[in-house]
Design an enzyme around this catalytic site. Structure first.
Site, PDB file in Angstrom:
ATOM      1  N   ASN A 240       0.868  -1.180   0.000  1.00 57.05           N
ATOM      2  CA  ASN A 240       0.000   0.000   0.000  1.00 57.05           C
ATOM      3  C   ASN A 240       0.903   1.228   0.000  1.00 57.05           C
ATOM      4  O   ASN A 240       1.511   1.553   1.016  1.00 57.05           O
ATOM      5  CB  ASN A 240      -0.893  -0.026   1.252  1.00 57.05           C
ATOM      6  CG  ASN A 240      -1.694   1.257   1.412  1.00 57.05           C
ATOM      7  OD1 ASN A 240      -1.764   2.085   0.493  1.00 57.05           O
ATOM      8  ND2 ASN A 240      -2.300   1.439   2.576  1.00 57.05           N
TER       9      ASN A 240
ATOM     10  N   LYS B 242       0.113   4.266  -0.235  1.00 59.38           N
ATOM     11  CA  LYS B 242      -0.529   5.462   0.339  1.00 59.38           C
ATOM     12  C   LYS B 242      -0.312   6.657  -0.604  1.00 59.38           C
ATOM     13  O   LYS B 242      -0.242   6.456  -1.814  1.00 59.38           O
ATOM     14  CB  LYS B 242      -0.017   5.720   1.759  1.00 59.38           C
ATOM     15  CG  LYS B 242      -0.112   4.430   2.613  1.00 59.38           C
ATOM     16  CD  LYS B 242       0.114   4.625   4.063  1.00 59.38           C
ATOM     17  CE  LYS B 242      -0.011   3.276   4.771  1.00 59.38           C
ATOM     18  NZ  LYS B 242       0.081   3.371   6.217  1.00 59.38           N
TER      19      LYS B 242
ATOM     20  N   HIS C 288      -9.362   1.136   5.182  1.00 60.27           N
ATOM     21  CA  HIS C 288      -8.066   1.369   5.823  1.00 60.27           C
ATOM     22  C   HIS C 288      -8.256   2.321   7.001  1.00 60.27           C
ATOM     23  O   HIS C 288      -9.065   3.256   6.919  1.00 60.27           O
ATOM     24  CB  HIS C 288      -7.062   1.945   4.814  1.00 60.27           C
ATOM     25  CG  HIS C 288      -5.662   1.921   5.352  1.00 60.27           C
ATOM     26  ND1 HIS C 288      -5.218   2.850   6.257  1.00 60.27           N
ATOM     27  CD2 HIS C 288      -4.639   1.051   5.153  1.00 60.27           C
ATOM     28  CE1 HIS C 288      -3.959   2.551   6.579  1.00 60.27           C
ATOM     29  NE2 HIS C 288      -3.585   1.469   5.917  1.00 60.27           N
TER      30      HIS C 288
ATOM     31  N   GLU D  87      -6.605   4.737   8.032  1.00 53.87           N
ATOM     32  CA  GLU D  87      -6.394   6.158   7.724  1.00 53.87           C
ATOM     33  C   GLU D  87      -7.642   6.776   7.101  1.00 53.87           C
ATOM     34  O   GLU D  87      -7.924   7.956   7.285  1.00 53.87           O
ATOM     35  CB  GLU D  87      -5.170   6.310   6.804  1.00 53.87           C
ATOM     36  CG  GLU D  87      -3.881   6.080   7.600  1.00 53.87           C
ATOM     37  CD  GLU D  87      -2.734   5.501   6.799  1.00 53.87           C
ATOM     38  OE1 GLU D  87      -2.793   5.509   5.561  1.00 53.87           O
ATOM     39  OE2 GLU D  87      -1.769   5.029   7.436  1.00 53.87           O
TER      40      GLU D  87
ATOM     41  N   GLU E 287      -4.729  -4.792  10.762  1.00 56.90           N
ATOM     42  CA  GLU E 287      -3.735  -3.726  10.900  1.00 56.90           C
ATOM     43  C   GLU E 287      -3.990  -2.955  12.192  1.00 56.90           C
ATOM     44  O   GLU E 287      -4.804  -2.011  12.216  1.00 56.90           O
ATOM     45  CB  GLU E 287      -3.824  -2.749   9.724  1.00 56.90           C
ATOM     46  CG  GLU E 287      -3.541  -3.376   8.382  1.00 56.90           C
ATOM     47  CD  GLU E 287      -3.008  -2.358   7.379  1.00 56.90           C
ATOM     48  OE1 GLU E 287      -1.924  -2.600   6.838  1.00 56.90           O
ATOM     49  OE2 GLU E 287      -3.661  -1.325   7.159  1.00 56.90           O
TER      50      GLU E 287
ATOM     51  N   GLY F 185       3.021   2.560  10.592  1.00 54.32           N
ATOM     52  CA  GLY F 185       3.950   3.681  10.397  1.00 54.32           C
ATOM     53  C   GLY F 185       4.716   4.084  11.642  1.00 54.32           C
ATOM     54  O   GLY F 185       5.312   5.151  11.681  1.00 54.32           O
TER      55      GLY F 185
ATOM     56  N   SER G  35       4.018  -1.840  10.151  1.00 54.88           N
ATOM     57  CA  SER G  35       5.481  -1.848  10.305  1.00 54.88           C
ATOM     58  C   SER G  35       6.124  -3.184   9.939  1.00 54.88           C
ATOM     59  O   SER G  35       7.088  -3.592  10.589  1.00 54.88           O
ATOM     60  CB  SER G  35       5.860  -1.428  11.736  1.00 54.88           C
ATOM     61  OG  SER G  35       5.445  -0.101  11.975  1.00 54.88           O
TER      62      SER G  35
HETATM   63  P1  13P Z   1       3.416   0.566   7.484  1.00 55.92           P
HETATM   64  O1  13P Z   1       3.940  -0.735   6.902  1.00 55.92           O
HETATM   65  O2  13P Z   1       4.114   1.763   6.938  1.00 55.92           O
HETATM   66  O3  13P Z   1       3.358   0.520   8.964  1.00 55.92           O
HETATM   67  O4  13P Z   1       1.890   0.716   6.980  1.00 55.92           O
HETATM   68  C1  13P Z   1       1.019  -0.343   7.117  1.00 55.92           C
HETATM   69  C2  13P Z   1      -0.240  -0.035   6.397  1.00 55.92           C
HETATM   70  O5  13P Z   1      -0.995   0.838   6.791  1.00 55.92           O
HETATM   71  C3  13P Z   1      -0.535  -0.776   5.182  1.00 55.92           C
HETATM   72  O6  13P Z   1      -1.836  -0.576   4.744  1.00 55.92           O
END
Ligand code: 13P
Length: 246
Positions: free
Chosen positions: A9, A11, A95, A97, A167, A173, A208
């Site tokens: 992903n 983003k 997601h 976010e 997640e 992140g 992560s």
């Molecule tokens: P990270 O791997 O950067 O922690 O992000 C995970 C994520 O949100 C994947 O959708």
């Protein structure tokens, strides 16, 4: 048997030039026949580039979101049909976010899941608790609620056609991944909720994931792969995670 699956992903990252480099690196590094299913989800404007540069590889691609509507006066939104036109196989749904910054509710996410699945896209349903919820021992309640909202709309058979990604919000992140044991506990619970219908449904871990931590996560019985954020922006790191899934 469930196929190991790794999805990147991106983003809202990478420029057009960086996208071309990254896709070329992935395409060169992942030719031939592989046990693992690999896909990337670049930002919308780069999906056509993904279609072009991944054509010779075994890497699929998808989008990070879609509209719950089929078409119409929805400025700025993108439909399932449009994603299919571009050659997308997957689409992320729910997601954290988007739940947090776009205020997406369980109901809206269930609608999006249905809109994607109805057209033949594979929705990747993201679920996970915040740190506050984990500390209040509400992890199973939250993840269960997020799953059931979709199950109520499309049934267990409907959910089984997608992919589920656990997640934990506190691991995204932050460089602080859930331990393999912590993740396994929630994955086992997700599998229980999905029931026998979901026997072949891949349940991925996200938060992560790095080349160094991937193998131990994938060794867990109910972890079928990963949804990777930051580490999916470097071809070398992402490919190392993909190899660990095989
Ligand atoms: P990270 O791997 O950067 O922690 O992000 C995970 C994520 O949100 C994947 O959708």
């Amino acid at each position: 048997m469930r196929r190991p699956t790794v999805i990147g992903n991106w983003k809202m990252n990478a420029s057009f030039a960086q996208t071309a480099d990254l896709l070329a690196g992935l395409s060169e590094g992942w030719t031939g026949v592989h046990q693992a299913e690999v896909a990337v989800c670049p930002p919308y404007p780069y999906l056509a580039k993904a279609a072009e540069l991944l054509e010779q590889s075994n890497i699929a691609f998808g989008a990070q979101d879609l509209s719950q509507h089929a078409s119409g006066a929805y400025t700025g939104q993108v439909s399932a049909d449009m994603l299919l036109d571009l050659g997308c196989k997957y689409v992320l749904v729910g997601h954290s976010e988007r739940r947090e910054y776009q205020g997406e509710t369980d109901t809206l996410i269930a609608e999006k899941f249905e809109a994607a699945a109805k057209k033949g896209l594979v929705p990747v349903l993201c679920v996970g608790e915040t740190l506050e919820e984990r500390e209040a021992e509400k992890t199973f309640d939250v993840v269960g609620r997020q799953l059931r909202a979709v199950i109520e709309r499309v049934g267990l058979e409907g959910v089984a056609k997608g992919v589920v990604a656990y997640e934990p919000v506190w691991a995204i992140g932050t460089g602080r991944s859930a331990t393999p044991e912590m993740a396994q506990e929630v994955h086992a619970y997700i599998r229980e909720v999905l029931g026998p219908e979901g026997e072949h449904t891949a349940v991925l871990y996200g938060g992560s994931v790095k080349p160094e931590s991937a193998a131990a996560l994938f060794a867990q019985q109910d972890i079928d792969g990963a949804l990777v954020g930051g580490a999916s922006l470097k071809a070398e790191d992402f490919l190392a995670i993909c190899r660990a899934a095989e």
